[in-house]
Design an enzyme around this catalytic site. Structure first.
Site, PDB file in Angstrom:
ATOM      1  N   LYS A  53       0.838  -1.211   0.000  1.00 15.70           N
ATOM      2  CA  LYS A  53       0.000   0.000   0.000  1.00 15.70           C
ATOM      3  C   LYS A  53       0.867   1.254   0.000  1.00 15.70           C
ATOM      4  CE  LYS A  53      -3.833  -2.489   2.072  1.00 15.70           C
ATOM      5  NZ  LYS A  53      -4.780  -2.741   3.165  1.00 15.70           N
ATOM      6  N   GLN A  97      -4.866  -1.368   9.656  1.00 16.18           N
ATOM      7  CA  GLN A  97      -4.829  -2.696   9.035  1.00 16.18           C
ATOM      8  C   GLN A  97      -5.323  -3.748  10.033  1.00 16.18           C
ATOM      9  OE1 GLN A  97      -3.996  -3.227   5.790  1.00 16.18           O
ATOM     10  NE2 GLN A  97      -4.025  -5.451   5.831  1.00 16.18           N
ATOM     11  N   ASP A 120     -11.257   2.772   4.329  1.00 14.56           N
ATOM     12  CA  ASP A 120     -11.628   1.358   4.243  1.00 14.56           C
ATOM     13  C   ASP A 120     -13.140   1.190   4.089  1.00 14.56           C
ATOM     14  OD1 ASP A 120      -9.669  -0.538   4.116  1.00 14.56           O
ATOM     15  OD2 ASP A 120      -9.431  -0.778   6.284  1.00 14.56           O
TER      16      ASP A 120
HETATM   17  N1  L37 Z   1      -8.437  -2.339   3.132  1.00 14.25           N
HETATM   18  N2  L37 Z   1      -7.650  -4.465   3.364  1.00 14.25           N
HETATM   19  C1  L37 Z   1      -8.051  -3.350   3.947  1.00 14.25           C
HETATM   20  N3  L37 Z   1      -8.097  -3.177   5.272  1.00 14.25           N
HETATM   21  C2  L37 Z   1      -7.738  -4.176   6.053  1.00 14.25           C
HETATM   22  O1  L37 Z   1      -7.801  -3.984   7.369  1.00 14.25           O
HETATM   23  N4  L37 Z   1      -6.948  -6.444   6.296  1.00 14.25           N
HETATM   24  C3  L37 Z   1      -7.322  -5.403   5.522  1.00 14.25           C
HETATM   25  C4  L37 Z   1      -7.283  -5.484   4.139  1.00 14.25           C
HETATM   26  N5  L37 Z   1      -6.856  -6.603   3.510  1.00 14.25           N
HETATM   27  C5  L37 Z   1      -5.900  -6.529   2.540  1.00 14.25           C
HETATM   28  O2  L37 Z   1      -5.152  -5.576   2.458  1.00 14.25           O
HETATM   29  N6  L37 Z   1      -5.878  -7.537   1.687  1.00 14.25           N
HETATM   30  C6  L37 Z   1      -5.088  -7.665   0.573  1.00 14.25           C
HETATM   31  C7  L37 Z   1      -4.945  -8.930   0.082  1.00 14.25           C
HETATM   32  C8  L37 Z   1      -4.161  -9.156  -1.046  1.00 14.25           C
HETATM   33  C9  L37 Z   1      -3.526  -8.106  -1.678  1.00 14.25           C
HETATM   34  C10 L37 Z   1      -3.673  -6.831  -1.200  1.00 14.25           C
HETATM   35  C11 L37 Z   1      -4.451  -6.612  -0.074  1.00 14.25           C
HETATM   36  C12 L37 Z   1      -2.660  -8.323  -2.872  1.00 14.25           C
HETATM   37  O3  L37 Z   1      -2.280  -7.397  -3.563  1.00 14.25           O
HETATM   38  N7  L37 Z   1      -2.308  -9.572  -3.172  1.00 14.25           N
HETATM   39  C13 L37 Z   1      -1.461  -9.938  -4.279  1.00 14.25           C
HETATM   40  C14 L37 Z   1      -0.542 -11.061  -3.855  1.00 14.25           C
HETATM   41  C15 L37 Z   1       0.423 -10.614  -2.821  1.00 14.25           C
HETATM   42  C16 L37 Z   1       1.184 -11.777  -2.240  1.00 14.25           C
HETATM   43  O4  L37 Z   1       2.048 -12.308  -2.934  1.00 14.25           O
HETATM   44  O5  L37 Z   1       0.873 -12.116  -1.090  1.00 14.25           O
HETATM   45  C17 L37 Z   1      -2.282 -10.427  -5.456  1.00 14.25           C
HETATM   46  O6  L37 Z   1      -1.828 -10.266  -6.581  1.00 14.25           O
HETATM   47  O7  L37 Z   1      -3.363 -10.982  -5.201  1.00 14.25           O
END
Ligand code: L37
Ligand code: NAP
Length: 285
Positions: A53, A97, A120
């Site tokens: 982020k 988070q 959020d």
């Molecule tokens: N807004 N999001 C918000 N608030 C929170 O309190 N917990 C939480 C939340 N969750 C969160 O950020 N989830 C999330 C899950 C996956 C990704 C981003 C955010 C993401 O980009 N995933 C990548 C893989 C990353 C990895 O290798 O782990 C993807 O391409 O899916």
């Protein structure tokens, strides 16, 4: 026939380019959008997401700060930090988070964030507005999912959307958003009987369970749009979704991959919300 893969990564990239231009314009008007993320403790997945982020903010010109607090932080200490950020004029978005350490009550924390800075979309005021159809800051993952469905060019109106999962973060709000788009929505969960029979009727299937590759082709109607929200880290370090991609891709019309599907859109919608909050706070449209 193999499904078309909806690349969240590509869609996210294109939206972020638009947002970058919008920020340049806002800066010319004297507004520099700012996001503060609070990370409490050492949850490994949260560390990764918060770093992603922060990096995404930097890349498009959002001023961002991450406040890292110890695992042993008390609820009072965290509340004090939120109250300070609520008052800080340079901070337009506040994100705490989740999950939080067990000594902290998540509800009390979410309630303390000023609804205008709640990027959020988890504050009861924003949840309520979404439920009754007023404009609000939309929760990031559900909003990203909607954008991915739009990308397919399929009309949502009148379609049967089935959501697996009813969490406050994903299942419930995505159901409300799909309903607002005039889909006929069925929400399912761990107590649902005959899950497969229901999911087999879905034109649009949104899967947010947290169980690696649980959804096999027996759950899916041929030609359905399948959105996989699951982000499960296996012991070997590999990240997989809740959908068995390799077999479902052969019967779906469109499918999102993991990684590279919903995840990048979640972060993009956070950026969008931060800009939205900055504009609202400065009365710009
Ligand atoms: N807004 N999001 C918000 N608030 C929170 O309190 N917990 C939480 C939340 N969750 C969160 O950020 N989830 C999330 C899950 C996956 C990704 C981003 C955010 C993401 O980009 N995933 C990548 C893989 C990353 C990895 O290798 O782990 C993807 O391409 O899916
Ligand atoms: P959650 O709070 O654990 O909710 C899971 C939901 O799935 C619950 O409603 C639960 O039902 C339901 N469920 C569990 N087992 C089931 C089963 N066997 N059959 C049917 N339903 C079942 O999880 P979440 O926060 O919504 O997250 C879900 C997944 O999405 C996780 O993998 C998470 O990592 C991922 N996620 C990804 C992003 C992203 O940006 N990509 C963002 C957030 C979350 P009950 O309510 O009855 O318990």
């Amino acid at each position: 026939m193999s499904a078309q893969i909806i690349s969240g990564k590509e869609v996210a990239k294109s939206i972020r380019e638009d947002l970058k231009r919008e920020i340049e314009e806002l800066k010319r008007q004297g507004v520099h959008p700012g996001l503060t993320v609070i990370l409490v403790g050492d949850d490994p997945a949260s560390q990764i997401y918060v770093n992603m982020k922060e990096k995404a903010c930097k890349e498009i010109g959002i001023r961002s700060e991450v406040i890292r607090m110890d695992q042993s932080t008390s609820q009072e200490e965290l509340l004090k930090e939120i109250h300070r950020l609520n008052q800080d004029e340079n901070v337009h978005g506040i994100l705490v988070q989740l999950p939080l350490p067990k000594q902290i009550d998540e509800k009390a924390i979410i309630n303390a964030i000023s609804p205008v800075k709640d990027v959020d979309g988890f504050h009861p005021v924003n949840v309520g507005k979404l439920a009754i159809g007023e404009d609000s800051l939309l929760p990031c993952t559900p909003h990203g999912i909607l954008e991915l469905i739009r990308q397919t060019g399929t009309e949502i109106k009148g379609k049967h959307a089935v959501v697996i999962g009813r969490s406050n973060i994903v299942g419930k709000p995505v159901s409300l958003l799909l309903l607002r788009e005039n889909a006929t929505v069925t929400i399912t969960h761990s107590k649902t009987r005959g899950l497969k029979t229901i999911t087999k009727q879905a034109d649009i299937l949104v899967v947010a369970i947290g169980k690696p590759e649980m959804v096999t082709k027996e759950y899916v109607k041929p030609g359905a749009i399948v959105i996989d929200v699951g982000t499960n880290r296996l012991e070997n370090g590999k990240v997989v979704g809740d959908v068995k991609f390799e077999e479902v891709k052969d019967i779906a019309s469109y499918i999102t991959p993991v990684p590279g599907g919903v995840g990048p859109m979640t972060i993009t919608m956070l950026l969008k919300n931060t800009i939205e909050a900055a504009k609202n706070i400065h009365h710009l449209k």
